[in-house]
Structure formats: C-alpha cells, structure tokens
Scaffold this active site. Sequence first.
Site, PDB file in Angstrom:
ATOM      1  N   GLU A 161       0.796  -1.243   0.000  1.00  0.00           N
ATOM      2  CA  GLU A 161       0.000   0.000   0.000  1.00  0.00           C
ATOM      3  C   GLU A 161       0.826   1.291   0.000  1.00  0.00           C
ATOM      4  O   GLU A 161       0.634   2.148   0.857  1.00  0.00           O
ATOM      5  CB  GLU A 161      -0.964  -0.018   1.196  1.00  0.00           C
ATOM      6  CG  GLU A 161      -1.867  -1.235   1.185  1.00  0.00           C
ATOM      7  CD  GLU A 161      -2.842  -1.289   2.364  1.00  0.00           C
ATOM      8  OE1 GLU A 161      -2.716  -0.463   3.289  1.00  0.00           O
ATOM      9  OE2 GLU A 161      -3.719  -2.161   2.356  1.00  0.00           O
ATOM     10  N   GLU A 266      -5.897 -10.973  -1.578  1.00  0.00           N
ATOM     11  CA  GLU A 266      -6.721 -10.849  -0.363  1.00  0.00           C
ATOM     12  C   GLU A 266      -8.204 -10.824  -0.739  1.00  0.00           C
ATOM     13  O   GLU A 266      -8.969  -9.977  -0.263  1.00  0.00           O
ATOM     14  CB  GLU A 266      -6.355  -9.560   0.404  1.00  0.00           C
ATOM     15  CG  GLU A 266      -4.873  -9.442   0.736  1.00  0.00           C
ATOM     16  CD  GLU A 266      -4.518  -8.191   1.548  1.00  0.00           C
ATOM     17  OE1 GLU A 266      -5.418  -7.568   2.140  1.00  0.00           O
ATOM     18  OE2 GLU A 266      -3.322  -7.851   1.586  1.00  0.00           O
TER      19      GLU A 266
HETATM   20  C1  GLA Z   1      -4.885  -4.929   4.232  1.00  0.00           C
HETATM   21  C2  GLA Z   1      -3.654  -5.724   4.614  1.00  0.00           C
HETATM   22  C3  GLA Z   1      -4.008  -7.053   5.189  1.00  0.00           C
HETATM   23  C4  GLA Z   1      -5.144  -6.959   6.173  1.00  0.00           C
HETATM   24  C5  GLA Z   1      -6.314  -6.313   5.522  1.00  0.00           C
HETATM   25  C6  GLA Z   1      -7.470  -6.228   6.464  1.00  0.00           C
HETATM   26  O1  GLA Z   1      -5.419  -5.304   3.043  1.00  0.00           O
HETATM   27  O2  GLA Z   1      -2.796  -5.924   3.527  1.00  0.00           O
HETATM   28  O3  GLA Z   1      -2.911  -7.600   5.842  1.00  0.00           O
HETATM   29  O4  GLA Z   1      -4.742  -6.252   7.306  1.00  0.00           O
HETATM   30  O5  GLA Z   1      -5.906  -5.015   5.163  1.00  0.00           O
HETATM   31  O6  GLA Z   1      -7.668  -7.382   7.179  1.00  0.00           O
END
Ligand code: GLA
Length: 374
Positions: A161, A266
């Site tokens: 990020e 994710e």
């Molecule tokens: C972000 C992070 C993850 C996790 C999510 C929320 O996407 O990369 O590790 O913390 O937020 O669970």
Amino acid sequence: MRQLQFTFVILVALLAGCAAHQQAANAPATLKSAFANDFLVGTAVNESEYCGTDPRAAGIVKEQFNSITPENCLKWESVHPHPDSFDFTNADRFVAFGEQNHMFIVGHNLIWHSQTPDWVFRDDQGNPISRAALVERMRKHIFTVVGRYRGVIGGWDVVNEALNEDGTLRDSPWRRIIGDDYLVLAFQFAHEADPGARLYYNDYSLENKPKRDGAVALIKNLQSAGIPIYAVGLQGHYKMDWPTNNQLDETIKTFADLGIKVSVTELDIDVLPKATASQGADVSMNFALQSGLNPYTNGLPDSVQQALAQRYQDLFKIFVANRQSMERVTIWGVTDAHSWLNDWPIRGRTSYPLLFGRDYLPKPAFQAVLQTAN
Ligand code: GLA
C-alpha cells in the site's frame, strides 16, 4: 471354455476400471485441484488455523488450498515488536503448517505504514530518526525476517500500500524519512536476503485507472533499477458492483504487459450496505454502526446468496481467462465468522464475504467458483 474364462476376466477388469473412474469423477472437487493447471489457490490463515485450535477451519485449509498467507503473524508489530527483539513464535508455527501441508507459503508483509510500531520511526530519545538510521533499521528487519525463512517462504509482499488513490506515492513515514527510493531499497534488501524468493508489490484499488497508472510507474521504476519484481498483488477487497468485469480484466492485462504476473492476494466480496462512498480498503477507516447497515444478522437471504455466487463466478471466469498471467488467487480468510469485514469499516456487523459459512460448510459461491474451472 478357456475363451469364456478370458472374456469374463476382461469384463471384470473393464467394470473395475469403470468403477474406479466413476469414483474419481464423484470425488469432491477441491479448489486446489480444480485450478491446478491455472494458478495457485490460497487462503489467509490465523493462529486458530495454523495452531490447530480450530480443527474444522484447519481441515478446510488443508483440503482446499495449496497456498497460505498469514493474516498477522509476519507483520512488523507481531514479529519485531521491540527494537532489539524479534518474536518468531507464531511465524514459525505458520511456516511449519505450510511446510507440513506442502503449500506455497507467502510472506506478508515487510514494509507497510500500518501495523508497524511507532518506535520504528523514532530514535532512542523519541525524536524522528535519520534517513540513514531508518534505512539500516529496514535492512536489519528484512534480512532477519526474510533470511530466517530463506528457501522456505516462496514469495514476499515486500511493500504494501505505497500509493494514494490518485496514483501518487503515499506520504508514509517510510517515504517522509527515507525518500521515494525506500521502495527500491526494500526490494533490493529482500532480494539480497533471499535471491530465490518471488517479490511482490501489493495494494488495493489498483483496478481504478489513476491508482493503476501509479502502480505501473512504480513497477517500471523498480524494473529499471534492476529489481526482479515477480508479480503485482491486487488485494481484491471487492464490492458487489466494484470493480466492473472490464476494469478487472483490463487491470490484469495492463500488469501482464509489464512482463510480471498478477496475484489476487486478499480476495473477499462485501455484500453489506456501504458506509461510505469510498471503494478503498484503508484499514484506518471506522464508522459508527447505524440501523440499516447490518441487515443480515439472521442469515443471508437467498437472493443475495445467489448474487454473491454469481459475482464470485464472474470474477473467477476472468481469472481463468487470464490464467497465463495469474500466479495465484488467495481468499482473505476461511469462514465468514473470521473475516475482518465483520469489523471493518464498521465494528460488529455480520458479514458474508467468503466461500465458507459460519457453519464451516461451502456456500453456493464455492460451487459457482468450481464451475469456472476448465
Ligand atoms: C490490508 C492488509 C491485510 C489486512 C487487511 C485487512 O489489506 O494488507 O494484511 O490487514 O488489510 O484485514
């Protein structure tokens, strides 16, 4: 008589063959077998799964997935809580679980602005640390953590990020103190610590053009610095109406054109009403729970369940169509009960973003995903 015996033996053999074939055809398909020729299928795991205190969830992980990502235990605050001490207790358990089950193990993550203790950016007196000292701190962290699992953890989310929604670099303490080259340095250190590990840049909302353009520039910059970046991670915290199928397809193709793979790292799909117009997945957002924002406390209505299944199916059709470019699709959690979306961006909701329900049973979305396999 001999002829008859021979025919009988052949017939029995044929029938046995058919039965075995039928059995294989009836064997419950799993995600990892269904997409074995396309991409890895992973899940995020937490302590209760890799330590076995939730054996049903652990069972699903072993049966369905061939890759794991730790939800928290490799984040800086967990693994390196104090300047001079590392704590690998849970990280070692996580890695052992992956090794025992012959899984592709993902390291998540090395450099992020969140879940990183404040001391990282301060000196002994509590003042902002110098560039040189922070670079050294970063190097030590990456060498210690990546080095410990060299040859065992297959790939690392090196930086998580780093971008704003408009594609510019986020004003994180990493960037403020070190400068824009903190990204190149982090990737260099990770590569030196384990030259065999795959290196990823991971972020959310890269499906939106301005942020995607920023990621393209960031990746080209790494490539021109000689960094062998392996893939971009699309976090995939999706909504029912975002991103559109075209946006997603275009995003995968744009990154593949840079000569790297794409991983969905994710994946989850939020069916709950939006608390905000924002599509992002900024973990620092938190809104008050108001009536109407938590509508499915007693279960998901069938129409929504079907719509979710359809949405999952549409996404997987795109992943399969782009399989040559895809390294992996990782779902962010095992059952709905444990998803972070029960508490984000509003605490205490009942969310349904994953493929397995609170009863540990596969949801219609699971079958819908399997149907997309070749
Ligand atoms: C972000 C992070 C993850 C996790 C999510 C929320 O996407 O990369 O590790 O913390 O937020 O669970």
